[in-house]
Structures are given as C-alpha cells and as structure tokens.
Design an enzyme around this catalytic site. Structure first.
Site, PDB file in Angstrom:
ATOM      1  N   LYS A 196      56.124  73.292  59.083  1.00  0.00           N
ATOM      2  CA  LYS A 196      56.341  74.666  58.616  1.00  0.00           C
ATOM      3  C   LYS A 196      55.351  75.037  57.507  1.00  0.00           C
ATOM      4  O   LYS A 196      54.703  76.080  57.564  1.00  0.00           O
ATOM      5  CB  LYS A 196      57.788  74.835  58.094  1.00  0.00           C
TER       6      LYS A 196
ATOM      7  N   ARG B 105      68.628  78.117  55.851  1.00  0.00           N
ATOM      8  CA  ARG B 105      68.978  76.783  56.334  1.00  0.00           C
ATOM      9  C   ARG B 105      70.455  76.685  56.693  1.00  0.00           C
ATOM     10  O   ARG B 105      70.894  75.624  57.142  1.00  0.00           O
ATOM     11  CB  ARG B 105      68.663  75.752  55.259  1.00  0.00           C
TER      12      ARG B 105
ATOM     13  N   ARG C 187      52.965  62.083  54.478  1.00  0.00           N
ATOM     14  CA  ARG C 187      52.646  63.383  53.861  1.00  0.00           C
ATOM     15  C   ARG C 187      52.224  63.271  52.399  1.00  0.00           C
ATOM     16  O   ARG C 187      52.819  62.541  51.623  1.00  0.00           O
ATOM     17  CB  ARG C 187      53.867  64.303  53.942  1.00  0.00           C
TER      18      ARG C 187
ATOM     19  N   ARG D 284      55.966  63.395  47.592  1.00  0.00           N
ATOM     20  CA  ARG D 284      57.277  63.873  47.134  1.00  0.00           C
ATOM     21  C   ARG D 284      58.282  62.739  47.011  1.00  0.00           C
ATOM     22  O   ARG D 284      58.325  61.838  47.838  1.00  0.00           O
ATOM     23  CB  ARG D 284      57.818  64.915  48.117  1.00  0.00           C
TER      24      ARG D 284
ATOM     25  N   ARG E 179      68.349  64.201  55.279  1.00  0.00           N
ATOM     26  CA  ARG E 179      67.793  65.534  55.540  1.00  0.00           C
ATOM     27  C   ARG E 179      67.917  65.898  57.017  1.00  0.00           C
ATOM     28  O   ARG E 179      68.188  67.047  57.360  1.00  0.00           O
ATOM     29  CB  ARG E 179      66.338  65.594  55.078  1.00  0.00           C
TER      30      ARG E 179
HETATM   31  P1  ADP Z   1      60.806  70.044  54.091  1.00  0.00           P
HETATM   32  O1  ADP Z   1      59.453  70.688  53.935  1.00  0.00           O
HETATM   33  O2  ADP Z   1      60.712  68.580  54.153  1.00  0.00           O
HETATM   34  O3  ADP Z   1      61.603  70.687  55.178  1.00  0.00           O
HETATM   35  P2  ADP Z   1      61.655  71.554  51.759  1.00  0.00           P
HETATM   36  O4  ADP Z   1      60.515  71.469  50.834  1.00  0.00           O
HETATM   37  O5  ADP Z   1      61.818  72.807  52.537  1.00  0.00           O
HETATM   38  O6  ADP Z   1      61.624  70.301  52.731  1.00  0.00           O
HETATM   39  O7  ADP Z   1      63.005  71.301  50.970  1.00  0.00           O
HETATM   40  C1  ADP Z   1      63.160  70.194  50.106  1.00  0.00           C
HETATM   41  C2  ADP Z   1      64.604  70.140  49.613  1.00  0.00           C
HETATM   42  O8  ADP Z   1      64.891  71.337  48.871  1.00  0.00           O
HETATM   43  C3  ADP Z   1      65.664  70.098  50.702  1.00  0.00           C
HETATM   44  O9  ADP Z   1      65.920  68.778  51.158  1.00  0.00           O
HETATM   45  C4  ADP Z   1      66.870  70.700  49.976  1.00  0.00           C
HETATM   46  O10 ADP Z   1      67.441  69.760  49.077  1.00  0.00           O
HETATM   47  C5  ADP Z   1      66.220  71.790  49.133  1.00  0.00           C
HETATM   48  N1  ADP Z   1      66.138  73.088  49.849  1.00  0.00           N
HETATM   49  C6  ADP Z   1      65.007  73.760  50.211  1.00  0.00           C
HETATM   50  N2  ADP Z   1      65.299  74.915  50.823  1.00  0.00           N
HETATM   51  C7  ADP Z   1      66.648  74.999  50.880  1.00  0.00           C
HETATM   52  C8  ADP Z   1      67.573  75.933  51.406  1.00  0.00           C
HETATM   53  N3  ADP Z   1      67.144  77.069  52.028  1.00  0.00           N
HETATM   54  N4  ADP Z   1      68.892  75.686  51.283  1.00  0.00           N
HETATM   55  C9  ADP Z   1      69.335  74.574  50.659  1.00  0.00           C
HETATM   56  N5  ADP Z   1      68.534  73.630  50.143  1.00  0.00           N
HETATM   57  C10 ADP Z   1      67.192  73.826  50.247  1.00  0.00           C
HETATM   58  P1  ADP Z   2      57.410  70.915  56.825  1.00  0.00           P
HETATM   59  O1  ADP Z   2      56.944  72.001  55.877  1.00  0.00           O
HETATM   60  O2  ADP Z   2      58.025  71.473  58.069  1.00  0.00           O
HETATM   61  O3  ADP Z   2      58.288  69.905  56.176  1.00  0.00           O
HETATM   62  P2  ADP Z   2      54.611  69.987  56.695  1.00  0.00           P
HETATM   63  O4  ADP Z   2      53.808  71.180  57.055  1.00  0.00           O
HETATM   64  O5  ADP Z   2      54.680  69.590  55.266  1.00  0.00           O
HETATM   65  O6  ADP Z   2      56.111  70.126  57.318  1.00  0.00           O
HETATM   66  O7  ADP Z   2      54.076  68.764  57.573  1.00  0.00           O
HETATM   67  C1  ADP Z   2      54.608  67.449  57.455  1.00  0.00           C
HETATM   68  C2  ADP Z   2      53.475  66.417  57.603  1.00  0.00           C
HETATM   69  O8  ADP Z   2      52.993  66.437  58.955  1.00  0.00           O
HETATM   70  C3  ADP Z   2      52.255  66.699  56.725  1.00  0.00           C
HETATM   71  O9  ADP Z   2      51.741  65.463  56.296  1.00  0.00           O
HETATM   72  C4  ADP Z   2      51.276  67.417  57.670  1.00  0.00           C
HETATM   73  O10 ADP Z   2      49.921  67.178  57.315  1.00  0.00           O
HETATM   74  C5  ADP Z   2      51.603  66.794  59.009  1.00  0.00           C
HETATM   75  N1  ADP Z   2      51.498  67.748  60.142  1.00  0.00           N
HETATM   76  C6  ADP Z   2      51.858  69.056  60.162  1.00  0.00           C
HETATM   77  N2  ADP Z   2      51.659  69.590  61.381  1.00  0.00           N
HETATM   78  C7  ADP Z   2      51.157  68.604  62.159  1.00  0.00           C
HETATM   79  C8  ADP Z   2      50.752  68.537  63.542  1.00  0.00           C
HETATM   80  N3  ADP Z   2      50.845  69.594  64.350  1.00  0.00           N
HETATM   81  N4  ADP Z   2      50.282  67.344  63.989  1.00  0.00           N
HETATM   82  C9  ADP Z   2      50.210  66.263  63.173  1.00  0.00           C
HETATM   83  N5  ADP Z   2      50.573  66.256  61.883  1.00  0.00           N
HETATM   84  C10 ADP Z   2      51.047  67.416  61.364  1.00  0.00           C
END
Ligand code: ADP
Ligand code: ADP
Ligand code: ZN
Length: 218
Positions: free
Chosen positions: A15, A88, A127, A161, A172
């Site tokens: 994302k 979420r 990541r 992270r 998660r």
């Molecule tokens: P990822 O990119 O791995 O999906 P995020 O950066 O979006 O993770 O979120 C990291 C953490 O922040 C989540 O595991 C949760 O604890 C909190 N968080 C983020 N967005 C939300 C949301 N919309 N509702 C509840 N908790 C959230």
């Molecule tokens: P999210 O925001 O959904 O948690 P991220 O954009 O942070 O996901 O991506 C998670 C990890 O996967 C990062 O290390 C990123 O560089 C890698 N990644 C993202 N998209 C792809 C893809 N299409 N193929 C391979 N690796 C990817």
C-alpha cells in the site's frame, strides 16, 4: 470532483509503495494512519505514548483515535486523497463515509491489494524505509542502489520498524482477517471494489492501479 481512493490490503501488501507512486504520478495526498501514529510516537505526544505498546504488539489502536487523526487532516482541505491503512474496521469505514459527505466528497475507488500470507512474511521481514523522505525499500525486491543511502534523497537514515517482526506480524494478520477483511464485502456491496494482483512486480501493480483509476474517468 477530486479522486479519493482507498488502498486496502494486509500488512506488507504494498500500500505504502503504491501510494508513493500515486503521489508522484498524480499529485494525490497520502493519508497513512500508520505514519501519523508513528509520528505521534516519535514526537512523544500523550496519545503517541498511549498507542506505542498496542502498535508494537501488532494490535489495532482504537477507532476513536484514528478517526480523530483522519478528521483533522480532511478538515485541513486539499483534493485527491489516498487512504493508506485506513479504514481498518467497519466503524472506521462508516465514519469515513460521514466525513466525506460533510466535505462534499466521495470515495472513487477501493483498490484491494491481494497478496498471500507467505509473501507477506518475506515482504515484512525485508522492509526498511528512509527516515528522511519515506521511500520504501526491501532487502531483496527493492534494495537501495548504493548500500546504506536512500536513492531518492541520499539520506543514510534508513530504518526498520519495531513491529516488523514475525511475532507482531502474526497478530497483525489476525487483526486484518478478523477486523479489516470484512471491508472487502462492504465495498464490494457498494460497487467500488477493484482487486489487483499485489504479487506482481511493483511496476506491474502500479500499472493495474492506474488502469483502475483511468477506467473510472472514462
Ligand atoms: P502496515 O503498513 O504494515 O499495514 P501501518 O503502518 O498501516 O502498517 O500500521 C502500523 C500499526 O499502526 C498497525 O499495526 C496498528 O497498530 C496501527 N494502525 C494504523 N492504522 C490504523 C487504523 N486505521 N486503525 C487502527 N490501528 C491502526
Ligand atoms: P504496506 O504499506 O501495505 O504495509 P509496503 O508498501 O510497505 O506495504 O511494502 C512492504 C514491503 O514489500 C516493502 O519492503 C516493499 O519494498 C516491498 N514491496 C512492495 N510492493 C512490492 C511488490 N509488488 N513486489 C515485491 N516487493 C514489494
Ligand atoms: Zn530518502
């Protein structure tokens, strides 16, 4: 009307990576509740301290907190938002709908990024991000060109992270399946759900997302 889109998918689905492409290519504004919460933590606000442990365990923080954060951003105005990691829960989705109505806006497309669990484990464990500009990298699939420095801004502040470990990822994922995946049905029923194959290469995923957005305009 401005394009507002939701990127929906499990942790590690890509994302944030796609959000950055959309900022660059379409001038949209990214609203990532994860980034907002991490910012609150590092600036040591009372709310940030309160949610730190919840985030490290991989649980969701309360709807009230994240809805408050989003409300604040939407009230500052702007056009064309990418909601990344929000909503979420169903309660968050309902709240977003109300907020959009108040602002005279609507959600154009919900992009569901489909990635299987095995791929998520390797994505999350590899990541890292640039602490200065936010560029997202991966040890294997998207390494920096020069080791230890960001391709975009040259910063050497590359970070991992605290919650990107296998234990927290398990929680998660459970949170995602229990509380977030019902949103797939919610938006399907509303008629604006667009699944894309998140397992494809980053450029291919970006192409699929672009196709959805451009088709919407026709
Ligand atoms: P990822 O990119 O791995 O999906 P995020 O950066 O979006 O993770 O979120 C990291 C953490 O922040 C989540 O595991 C949760 O604890 C909190 N968080 C983020 N967005 C939300 C949301 N919309 N509702 C509840 N908790 C959230
Ligand atoms: P999210 O925001 O959904 O948690 P991220 O954009 O942070 O996901 O991506 C998670 C990890 O996967 C990062 O290390 C990123 O560089 C890698 N990644 C993202 N998209 C792809 C893809 N299409 N193929 C391979 N690796 C990817
Ligand atoms: Zn950078």
């Amino acid at each position: 009307m401005a394009t507002n889109i939701i990127l929906l998918g499990p942790p590690g689905a890509g994302k944030g990576t796609q959000a950055r492409r959309l900022i660059e290519e379409r001038g949209l504004v990214q609203l990532s509740t994860g980034d907002m919460l991490r910012e609150a933590r590092s600036s040591g606000t009372e709310m940030g301290q309160r949610v730190a442990k919840v985030m490290d365990r991989g649980e969701l923080v309360t709807d009230e907190i994240v809805i408050g954060l989003i409300k604040e951003k939407l009230e500052q105005g702007g056009k064309g938002f990418i909601f990344d990691g929000f909503p979420r829960t169903l309660a968050q989705a309902d709240a977003l709908e109300d907020l959009m109505k108040e602002e005279g806006q609507e959600i154009g497309a919900v992009i569901e990024m489909r990635v299987d669990d095995a791929a998520l484990v390797s994505r999350i464990s590899g990541r890292f991000t640039c602490g200065n500009c936010g560029e997202v990298y991966h040890d294997v699939t998207k390494p920096t060109k020069v080791e230890g420095s960001c391709d975009v801004c040259g910063s050497t502040d590359l970070r991992r992270r605290a919650d990107d470990n296998e234990e927290s990822l398990k929680t998660r994922l459970m949170e995602y399946y229990k509380k977030t995946s019902p949103l797939i049905g919610y938006y399907y029923a509303k008629g604006n759900l667009h699944p894309v194959d998140g397992l494809a290469e980053i450029d291919a995923v970006a192409g699929a997302v672009a196709a959805v957005l451009d088709e919407g305009k026709a």
